[in-house]
Design a protein around this motif. Sequence first.
Motif, PDB file in Angstrom:
ATOM      1  N   PRO A  74       1.032  -1.745  -1.804  1.00  8.66           N
ATOM      2  CA  PRO A  74       1.708  -2.292  -2.990  1.00  8.66           C
ATOM      3  C   PRO A  74       2.469  -3.579  -2.677  1.00  8.66           C
ATOM      4  CG  PRO A  74       1.987   0.090  -2.896  1.00  8.66           C
ATOM      5  CD  PRO A  74       1.354  -0.320  -1.598  1.00  8.66           C
ATOM      6  N   GLY A  75       2.283  -4.556  -3.529  1.00  8.76           N
ATOM      7  CA  GLY A  75       2.966  -5.827  -3.385  1.00  8.76           C
ATOM      8  C   GLY A  75       2.277  -6.832  -2.487  1.00  8.76           C
ATOM      9  N   LEU A 130      -4.806  -6.882 -12.806  1.00  3.33           N
ATOM     10  CA  LEU A 130      -3.799  -7.945 -12.912  1.00  3.33           C
ATOM     11  C   LEU A 130      -2.705  -7.773 -11.870  1.00  3.33           C
ATOM     12  CD1 LEU A 130      -3.539  -8.162 -16.789  1.00  3.33           C
ATOM     13  CD2 LEU A 130      -4.261 -10.027 -15.280  1.00  3.33           C
ATOM     14  N   THR A 131      -2.282  -6.541 -11.638  1.00  3.61           N
ATOM     15  CA  THR A 131      -1.235  -6.284 -10.649  1.00  3.61           C
ATOM     16  C   THR A 131      -1.685  -6.694  -9.253  1.00  3.61           C
ATOM     17  OG1 THR A 131      -0.295  -4.471 -11.944  1.00  3.61           O
ATOM     18  CG2 THR A 131       0.187  -4.495  -9.587  1.00  3.61           C
ATOM     19  N   LEU A 132      -2.891  -6.280  -8.873  1.00  2.02           N
ATOM     20  CA  LEU A 132      -3.390  -6.620  -7.540  1.00  2.02           C
ATOM     21  C   LEU A 132      -3.577  -8.127  -7.384  1.00  2.02           C
ATOM     22  CD1 LEU A 132      -6.032  -3.913  -6.577  1.00  2.02           C
ATOM     23  CD2 LEU A 132      -4.006  -4.562  -5.275  1.00  2.02           C
ATOM     24  N   TYR A 133      -4.043  -8.770  -8.460  1.00  3.17           N
ATOM     25  CA  TYR A 133      -4.247 -10.217  -8.355  1.00  3.17           C
ATOM     26  C   TYR A 133      -2.910 -10.942  -8.185  1.00  3.17           C
ATOM     27  CZ  TYR A 133      -6.554 -14.694  -8.911  1.00  3.17           C
ATOM     28  OH  TYR A 133      -7.046 -15.960  -8.675  1.00  3.17           O
ATOM     29  N   ALA A 134      -1.896 -10.479  -8.897  1.00  8.94           N
ATOM     30  CA  ALA A 134      -0.559 -11.061  -8.718  1.00  8.94           C
ATOM     31  C   ALA A 134      -0.042 -10.795  -7.305  1.00  8.94           C
ATOM     32  CB  ALA A 134       0.398 -10.490  -9.759  1.00  8.94           C
ATOM     33  N   ASP A 135      -0.301  -9.593  -6.793  1.00  8.68           N
ATOM     34  CA  ASP A 135       0.184  -9.238  -5.460  1.00  8.68           C
ATOM     35  C   ASP A 135      -0.366 -10.175  -4.383  1.00  8.68           C
ATOM     36  OD1 ASP A 135       1.594  -7.125  -6.505  1.00  8.68           O
ATOM     37  OD2 ASP A 135       0.189  -5.574  -5.832  1.00  8.68           O
ATOM     38  N   GLU A 170      -5.014  -3.432 -16.151  1.00  9.92           N
ATOM     39  CA  GLU A 170      -3.632  -3.392 -15.675  1.00  9.92           C
ATOM     40  C   GLU A 170      -3.563  -3.435 -14.160  1.00  9.92           C
ATOM     41  OE1 GLU A 170       0.389  -0.585 -15.968  1.00  9.92           O
ATOM     42  OE2 GLU A 170      -1.362  -0.142 -17.218  1.00  9.92           O
ATOM     43  N   ARG A 171      -4.348  -2.587 -13.500  1.00 12.46           N
ATOM     44  CA  ARG A 171      -4.309  -2.590 -12.035  1.00 12.46           C
ATOM     45  C   ARG A 171      -4.957  -3.857 -11.471  1.00 12.46           C
ATOM     46  NH1 ARG A 171      -5.791   3.200  -9.436  1.00 12.46           N
ATOM     47  NH2 ARG A 171      -7.676   2.976 -10.699  1.00 12.46           N
TER      48      ARG A 171
END
Length: 351
Positions: free
Chosen positions: A231-232, A266-271, A263-264
């Motif tokens: 995560p992150g 987008l989160t992973l791409y931001a991470d 949702e996941r």
Amino acid sequence: MISREQAVRTAESIAAIQQDDGGVPWPEGHVDVWNHVECLMAMSVAGLHEPVRRGYAWLARHQRPEGSWPMKLVDGVPTEPGGESNHAAYVAVGLWHHHLVTGDRRFTEEHWPMVKAALDYVAGLQTERGEIVWERDARGRPSAYALLTGCSSIHQSLRCGVRLADHLGDPQPHWELGADRLAHVLAAHPEAFADKSRFSMDWYYPVLGGAVRGPEAFELLEREWATFVVPGLGIRCVSDQPWVTGAETCELVLALDALGDRERALTLYADVQHLRHEDGSYWTGWQFANRRHYPHERSGYTAAAAVLAADALLGLSPGSGLFRDIDGTAVSDPEVCGCAAVRVPPGEEGL
């Protein structure tokens, strides 16, 4: 999330490393066809038409008569002469993607013979059960084993090849049957492949390549999510090292997007944006125990994966649905897929 302008800047960082002969190299200097094609796809998204044309000219110049390419070339000279099946196959994904992005039928027709020769080379490496072995060596001898990641990529390539063939009015039904059989083996026969399970690619690639979709795909990803996702930061390249890599993370983003798990994705791409350099390129990876970039390089293939993931999430080009739109219908009849031919005889299961 990055902007369209930032995605173009990343593609321009790939064009900046393209060699005079059109090849797009790894940081250490060699060119392989799979990563070269991926880089051409990213530059197509950004509208960098001249570098892409030079890249396809490079492919045409180095293809061998039987349809393959050397595994590695340095300054146009083969340094590893064997021909990998997934390398040859990926030109079909690249050309179909280029056609979706540009609509340039003349360009597609010009390079269609190259794709036909490449996919026929690949089809010639399919076993009776349905997996496709990973290479022919320099003497033309096929390998004794297949790779799950490579075959997952080949599945997508065969599907794209079928679409190209149908679009150009030159149907290739043996590719479609080969893709059906390969999808079945990928979904149902893990024993067909060499064990590379410590690599995250072997985890998500059956989804990315379209062989596994629907509820089975969500179940597959959930199985090793905690093993590979940090995560992150992104995802590990291998399960046993504190090392996240940009290309693998962006490919998982594409797989999640293909499933509608936005949702996941987008989160992973931001991470993974912590790997972005100020010039638009991307560091290959981050060793989070030692807190340093590893290896200390910015690679074209990582930048390419970042652009393709941005395209899928933002709809930057008409090719943004490339990974979502794969038809992964598999043959379920074991007599058709070849399972019966390789089934272990009763009483010998433990031998």
